[in-house]
Design a protein around this motif. Structure first.
Motif, PDB file in Angstrom:
ATOM      1  N   ALA A  27       6.955   6.854  -6.978  1.00  0.00           N
ATOM      2  CA  ALA A  27       7.021   7.744  -5.816  1.00  0.00           C
ATOM      3  C   ALA A  27       6.146   8.967  -6.022  1.00  0.00           C
ATOM      4  CB  ALA A  27       8.462   8.173  -5.569  1.00  0.00           C
ATOM      5  N   THR A  28       5.588   9.478  -4.928  1.00  0.00           N
ATOM      6  CA  THR A  28       4.749  10.670  -4.972  1.00  0.00           C
ATOM      7  C   THR A  28       4.949  11.479  -3.699  1.00  0.00           C
ATOM      8  OG1 THR A  28       2.485  11.499  -5.146  1.00  0.00           O
ATOM      9  CG2 THR A  28       2.773   9.399  -4.019  1.00  0.00           C
ATOM     10  N   ASN A  29       4.663  12.774  -3.797  1.00  0.00           N
ATOM     11  CA  ASN A  29       4.717  13.607  -2.599  1.00  0.00           C
ATOM     12  C   ASN A  29       3.354  13.663  -1.900  1.00  0.00           C
ATOM     13  OD1 ASN A  29       3.389  15.160  -4.464  1.00  0.00           O
ATOM     14  ND2 ASN A  29       4.549  17.030  -4.045  1.00  0.00           N
ATOM     15  N   ASP A  30       2.338  13.010  -2.476  1.00  0.00           N
ATOM     16  CA  ASP A  30       1.016  12.906  -1.851  1.00  0.00           C
ATOM     17  C   ASP A  30       1.061  11.735  -0.874  1.00  0.00           C
ATOM     18  OD1 ASP A  30      -1.615  12.716  -1.101  1.00  0.00           O
ATOM     19  OD2 ASP A  30      -2.406  12.403  -3.123  1.00  0.00           O
ATOM     20  N   LEU A  31       1.289  12.034   0.387  1.00  0.00           N
ATOM     21  CA  LEU A  31       1.503  10.990   1.388  1.00  0.00           C
ATOM     22  C   LEU A  31       0.243  10.203   1.717  1.00  0.00           C
ATOM     23  CD1 LEU A  31       3.889  12.921   3.804  1.00  0.00           C
ATOM     24  CD2 LEU A  31       4.463  11.461   1.862  1.00  0.00           C
ATOM     25  N   LYS A  32      -0.925  10.646   1.252  1.00  0.00           N
ATOM     26  CA  LYS A  32      -2.175   9.951   1.542  1.00  0.00           C
ATOM     27  C   LYS A  32      -2.734   9.218   0.325  1.00  0.00           C
ATOM     28  CE  LYS A  32      -3.278  13.186   5.156  1.00  0.00           C
ATOM     29  NZ  LYS A  32      -4.071  14.293   5.601  1.00  0.00           N
ATOM     30  N   GLY A  87      17.624  14.960  -0.131  1.00  0.00           N
ATOM     31  CA  GLY A  87      17.578  16.180  -0.922  1.00  0.00           C
ATOM     32  C   GLY A  87      16.175  16.641  -1.284  1.00  0.00           C
ATOM     33  N   TYR A  88      15.133  15.913  -0.849  1.00  0.00           N
ATOM     34  CA  TYR A  88      13.768  16.299  -1.204  1.00  0.00           C
ATOM     35  C   TYR A  88      12.852  16.395   0.018  1.00  0.00           C
ATOM     36  CZ  TYR A  88       9.310  16.550  -3.560  1.00  0.00           C
ATOM     37  OH  TYR A  88       8.079  16.967  -3.983  1.00  0.00           O
ATOM     38  N   GLY A  89      12.735  15.342   0.789  1.00  0.00           N
ATOM     39  CA  GLY A  89      11.834  15.309   1.935  1.00  0.00           C
ATOM     40  C   GLY A  89      11.040  14.008   1.943  1.00  0.00           C
ATOM     41  N   LEU A  90       9.904  14.029   2.628  1.00  0.00           N
ATOM     42  CA  LEU A  90       9.084  12.827   2.743  1.00  0.00           C
ATOM     43  C   LEU A  90       8.336  12.543   1.443  1.00  0.00           C
ATOM     44  CD1 LEU A  90       7.586  13.215   6.335  1.00  0.00           C
ATOM     45  CD2 LEU A  90       9.436  11.714   5.587  1.00  0.00           C
ATOM     46  N   ILE A  91       8.331  11.272   1.065  1.00  0.00           N
ATOM     47  CA  ILE A  91       7.605  10.810  -0.114  1.00  0.00           C
ATOM     48  C   ILE A  91       6.951   9.469   0.205  1.00  0.00           C
ATOM     49  CG2 ILE A  91       9.079  11.975  -1.801  1.00  0.00           C
ATOM     50  CD1 ILE A  91      10.416   9.220  -2.296  1.00  0.00           C
ATOM     51  N   LEU A  92       5.981   9.100  -0.603  1.00  0.00           N
ATOM     52  CA  LEU A  92       5.333   7.800  -0.500  1.00  0.00           C
ATOM     53  C   LEU A  92       5.817   6.966  -1.683  1.00  0.00           C
ATOM     54  CD1 LEU A  92       3.166   5.995   0.877  1.00  0.00           C
ATOM     55  CD2 LEU A  92       1.495   7.042  -0.655  1.00  0.00           C
ATOM     56  N   VAL A  93       6.369   5.786  -1.404  1.00  0.00           N
ATOM     57  CA  VAL A  93       6.938   4.934  -2.447  1.00  0.00           C
ATOM     58  C   VAL A  93       6.142   3.642  -2.550  1.00  0.00           C
ATOM     59  CG1 VAL A  93       8.987   3.683  -3.217  1.00  0.00           C
ATOM     60  CG2 VAL A  93       9.238   5.864  -2.054  1.00  0.00           C
ATOM     61  N   PHE A  94       5.798   3.286  -3.786  1.00  0.00           N
ATOM     62  CA  PHE A  94       5.133   2.019  -4.075  1.00  0.00           C
ATOM     63  C   PHE A  94       6.118   1.135  -4.829  1.00  0.00           C
ATOM     64  CE2 PHE A  94       1.735   5.120  -3.844  1.00  0.00           C
ATOM     65  CZ  PHE A  94       0.752   4.467  -3.129  1.00  0.00           C
ATOM     66  N   LYS A  95       6.116  -0.145  -4.513  1.00  0.00           N
ATOM     67  CA  LYS A  95       6.936  -1.113  -5.233  1.00  0.00           C
ATOM     68  C   LYS A  95       6.002  -1.927  -6.116  1.00  0.00           C
ATOM     69  CE  LYS A  95      10.256  -4.838  -4.445  1.00  0.00           C
ATOM     70  NZ  LYS A  95      10.958  -5.592  -3.400  1.00  0.00           N
ATOM     71  N   SER A 139       0.816  -1.218   0.000  1.00  0.00           N
ATOM     72  CA  SER A 139       0.000   0.000   0.000  1.00  0.00           C
ATOM     73  C   SER A 139       0.847   1.264   0.000  1.00  0.00           C
ATOM     74  CB  SER A 139      -0.916   0.001   1.219  1.00  0.00           C
ATOM     75  OG  SER A 139      -0.136  -0.041   2.408  1.00  0.00           O
ATOM     76  N   GLY A 140       2.168   1.106  -0.085  1.00  0.00           N
ATOM     77  CA  GLY A 140       3.069   2.245  -0.107  1.00  0.00           C
ATOM     78  C   GLY A 140       3.726   2.462   1.239  1.00  0.00           C
ATOM     79  N   THR A 141       4.922   3.007   1.220  1.00  0.00           N
ATOM     80  CA  THR A 141       5.684   3.271   2.435  1.00  0.00           C
ATOM     81  C   THR A 141       6.191   4.698   2.388  1.00  0.00           C
ATOM     82  OG1 THR A 141       6.389   0.954   2.474  1.00  0.00           O
ATOM     83  CG2 THR A 141       7.647   2.502   3.824  1.00  0.00           C
ATOM     84  N   VAL A 142       6.011   5.412   3.494  1.00  0.00           N
ATOM     85  CA  VAL A 142       6.518   6.788   3.589  1.00  0.00           C
ATOM     86  C   VAL A 142       7.990   6.716   3.990  1.00  0.00           C
ATOM     87  CG1 VAL A 142       6.319   9.010   4.757  1.00  0.00           C
ATOM     88  CG2 VAL A 142       4.258   7.708   4.180  1.00  0.00           C
ATOM     89  N   VAL A 143       8.822   7.360   3.176  1.00  0.00           N
ATOM     90  CA  VAL A 143      10.263   7.394   3.435  1.00  0.00           C
ATOM     91  C   VAL A 143      10.765   8.813   3.205  1.00  0.00           C
ATOM     92  CG1 VAL A 143      10.626   4.973   2.795  1.00  0.00           C
ATOM     93  CG2 VAL A 143      10.832   6.741   1.055  1.00  0.00           C
ATOM     94  N   HIS A 144      11.998   9.059   3.632  1.00  0.00           N
ATOM     95  CA  HIS A 144      12.632  10.355   3.403  1.00  0.00           C
ATOM     96  C   HIS A 144      13.578  10.216   2.218  1.00  0.00           C
ATOM     97  CE1 HIS A 144      15.433  13.721   3.974  1.00  0.00           C
ATOM     98  NE2 HIS A 144      14.374  14.336   4.455  1.00  0.00           N
ATOM     99  N   PRO A 146      -3.450   2.962  -3.085  1.00  0.00           N
ATOM    100  CA  PRO A 146      -2.979   2.161  -4.229  1.00  0.00           C
ATOM    101  C   PRO A 146      -3.902   2.281  -5.449  1.00  0.00           C
ATOM    102  CG  PRO A 146      -2.792   0.889  -2.215  1.00  0.00           C
ATOM    103  CD  PRO A 146      -3.533   2.154  -1.872  1.00  0.00           C
ATOM    104  N   LEU A 147      -5.202   2.428  -5.235  1.00  0.00           N
ATOM    105  CA  LEU A 147      -6.132   2.593  -6.345  1.00  0.00           C
ATOM    106  C   LEU A 147      -5.872   3.908  -7.085  1.00  0.00           C
ATOM    107  CD1 LEU A 147      -8.547   1.615  -7.970  1.00  0.00           C
ATOM    108  CD2 LEU A 147     -10.035   2.728  -6.305  1.00  0.00           C
ATOM    109  N   LYS A 148      -5.664   4.978  -6.334  1.00  0.00           N
ATOM    110  CA  LYS A 148      -5.370   6.283  -6.948  1.00  0.00           C
ATOM    111  C   LYS A 148      -4.031   6.218  -7.704  1.00  0.00           C
ATOM    112  CE  LYS A 148      -6.730  10.545  -7.359  1.00  0.00           C
ATOM    113  NZ  LYS A 148      -7.912  10.834  -8.153  1.00  0.00           N
ATOM    114  N   ARG A 149      -3.062   5.509  -7.145  1.00  0.00           N
ATOM    115  CA  ARG A 149      -1.778   5.342  -7.827  1.00  0.00           C
ATOM    116  C   ARG A 149      -1.977   4.619  -9.151  1.00  0.00           C
ATOM    117  NH1 ARG A 149       1.453   2.281  -9.982  1.00  0.00           N
ATOM    118  NH2 ARG A 149       0.234   0.474  -9.411  1.00  0.00           N
TER     119      ARG A 149
END
Length: 145
Positions: free
Chosen positions: A48-53, A28-36, A20-25, A56-59
């Motif tokens: 990866a997206t900066n929309d932390l919320k 050089g950018y900041g917090l992002i949400l990463v999907f594998k 469902s995605g993992t929030v990581v830092h 997976p459907l929206k992705r």
């Protein structure tokens, strides 16, 4: 390089990511949400997206938009030669890009009305132009030999 738990930066391939995605830092950018994303053939992609919320459907919806954009760029390059401008001035480059986009839109319209691919549309347009010219040529070449 990402920092999943504020300890140290590590390669993204070394980090366990939730479906469902993992929030990581991101360094050089900041917090992002990463999907594998793992393809059936085993290929792994990261999204990866900066929309932390983001869900997976929206992705998935955004990934489909992304594919449409990729198809558009492929059509511009392969059917309209947008990258083949042999000009140097900025104005000439802008003119070429504008005309290539206009040609692509005409190709899309032709495809839409006829229900045939971009390539078939382009070929039918070129064939008709050649046929028209051969019936009434308006240029004559001088003999060189």
């Amino acid at each position: 390089m990402i920092n999943p738990n504020r300890t140290a930066n590590r390669p993204i391939s070394d980090v366990a990511l939730a479906a469902s995605g993992t929030v990581v830092h991101l360094k050089g950018y900041g917090l992002i949400l990463v999907f594998k994303i793992v393809a059936p053939d085993g290929d792994i992609d990261y999204w990866a997206t900066n929309d932390l919320k983001m869900s997976p459907l929206k992705r998935q919806q955004w990934a489909e938009f992304e594919w449409s954009i990729e198809e558009y760029h492929r059509g511009l390059k392969q059917c309209c030669g947008i990258e083949k401008a042999q000009v140097r001035s900025a104005r000439a480059q802008r003119n070429h890009i504008g005309l290539a986009i206009r040609a692509f839109l005409r190709l899309e319209l032709h495809w839409f009305h006829r229900g045939i691919s971009w390539y078939e549309s382009k070929l039918s347009i070129v064939r008709e132009a050649v046929r028209s010219y051969l019936t009434a040529p308006w240029l004559s070449l001088s003999l060189t030999a």
